[in-house]
Design an enzyme around this catalytic site. Structure first.
Site, mmCIF file in Angstrom:
data_model
loop_
_atom_site.group_PDB
_atom_site.id
_atom_site.type_symbol
_atom_site.label_atom_id
_atom_site.label_comp_id
_atom_site.label_asym_id
_atom_site.label_seq_id
_atom_site.Cartn_x
_atom_site.Cartn_y
_atom_site.Cartn_z
ATOM 1 N N GLY A 63 32.517 53.755 58.930
ATOM 2 C CA GLY A 63 33.719 53.802 58.112
ATOM 3 C C GLY A 63 34.792 52.832 58.566
ATOM 4 O O GLY A 63 34.913 52.515 59.753
ATOM 5 N N HIS A 106 32.362 54.662 54.232
ATOM 6 C CA HIS A 106 33.607 54.872 53.497
ATOM 7 C C HIS A 106 34.720 53.949 53.984
ATOM 8 O O HIS A 106 34.816 53.625 55.163
ATOM 9 C CB HIS A 106 34.050 56.337 53.618
ATOM 10 N N ASP A 107 35.520 53.475 53.046
ATOM 11 C CA ASP A 107 36.700 52.661 53.313
ATOM 12 C C ASP A 107 36.380 51.280 53.889
ATOM 13 O O ASP A 107 37.264 50.606 54.404
ATOM 14 C CB ASP A 107 37.683 53.383 54.251
#
Length: 284
Positions: A148, A130-131
């Protein structure tokens, strides 16, 4: 959307009414496209892949069997908020690749969006957390993992079963050797071998990328100043020397900017480098 209106969608595929697929997209058997998914022209979604919206995919991407694009972030703080995955053009995602959507804005450092650029190759079993922000023309080999909030620049190579810790950055043309791992930032052109240890510069990769010979020579000199100066000097002094002696080169300015912006610090020298004048390189 009815399958009859999309001749390239296999009848066993399940496609959400919220999905937007051009007529030339090929969707193979047992694919699931779930929620608001926008797919660009010329894409191929191979059997048993799953696309989960909100997700935007550009043109001419090849999504391999069993790949999952747009899954929820693997984070205990995620509560089902609407976040995104954005993918550019001409990427290849091989079997069982996974990429997560971002964490929501306002949830710590969440950006709301995971971003993947153009012309990347993600081999089987690799993962983008994520991100993350992935540049262009990168390769993640089998089992390569980005935690992440990782940012990797253009033409980065992450070899098989290697991993990048959360919030780390890998500069342009950085290279992780097989079975390597980093909890530090990897500056542009550097080669990682083992855990948090730089082994040399990505000489072959720089040549293939068209980096001028003078800049390559300057990067080799900068490497020696940082890791082979005896007695060792503080990082700030080493960077000042590099800037004074080599700062006219564009690649050096890129290197210095990356290191000075680092929040996690950069790699130390591999044991095979620390005691000798070594400028070993690796291919990309």
């Amino acid at each position: 959307m009815t399958h009859s209106s999309r001749p390239h969608v296999h009848p066993t595929a399940i496609v959400s009414a919220d999905a937007d697929l051009p007529a030339d997209v090929r969707v193979e058997p047992f694919v699931v496209i779930d929620g608001p998914v926008t797919v660009g022209p010329g894409c191929v979604i191979r059997s048993h892949a799953r696309l989960i919206g909100p997700l935007t995919i550009g043109a001419r991407n090849d999504v391999g069997s069993g790949a999952v694009l747009g899954g929820a972030p693997q984070h205990l703080g995620y509560k089902g908020e609407k976040t995104n995955l954005e993918i550019g053009d001409d990427n290849t995602f091989r079997e069982h690749f996974t990429a997560s959507r971002g964490m929501p804005l306002g949830a710590g450092p969440g950006s709301g969006t995971t971003r993947i650029g153009d012309r990347n190759l993600f081999m089987a079993g690799s993962h983008v957390g994520h991100d993350c922000v992935v540049g262009n023309d990168c390769i993640l080999a089998n089992g390569a993992l980005l935690a992440g909030h990782v940012t990797i620049g253009d033409r980065v190579l992450i070899s098989g079963n290697s991993a990048v810790h959360q919030f780390c950055r890998v500069g342009r043309l950085g290279l992780l050797s097989g079975l390597s791992g980093t909890g530090k930032d990897i500056p542009p052109f550097w080669v990682l071998q083992g855990h948090n240890q730089v082994r040399g510069i990505n000489l072959v990769g720089m040549r293939r990328a068209g980096i001028p010979s003078a800049d390559i020579l300057a990067i080799r000199k900068a490497f020696r100043i940082l890791y082979l100066t005896r007695p060792a000097v503080p990082m700030t002094a080493a960077l000042a020397r590099i800037e004074a002696e080599l700062g006219q080169h564009e690649a050096i300015r890129e290197l210095l900017g990356f290191i000075r912006e680092s929040k996690r610090g950069i790699l130390g020298a591999h044991r095979l480098v620390a005691g000798e004048d070594d400028d070993s390189s690796a291919a990309a």
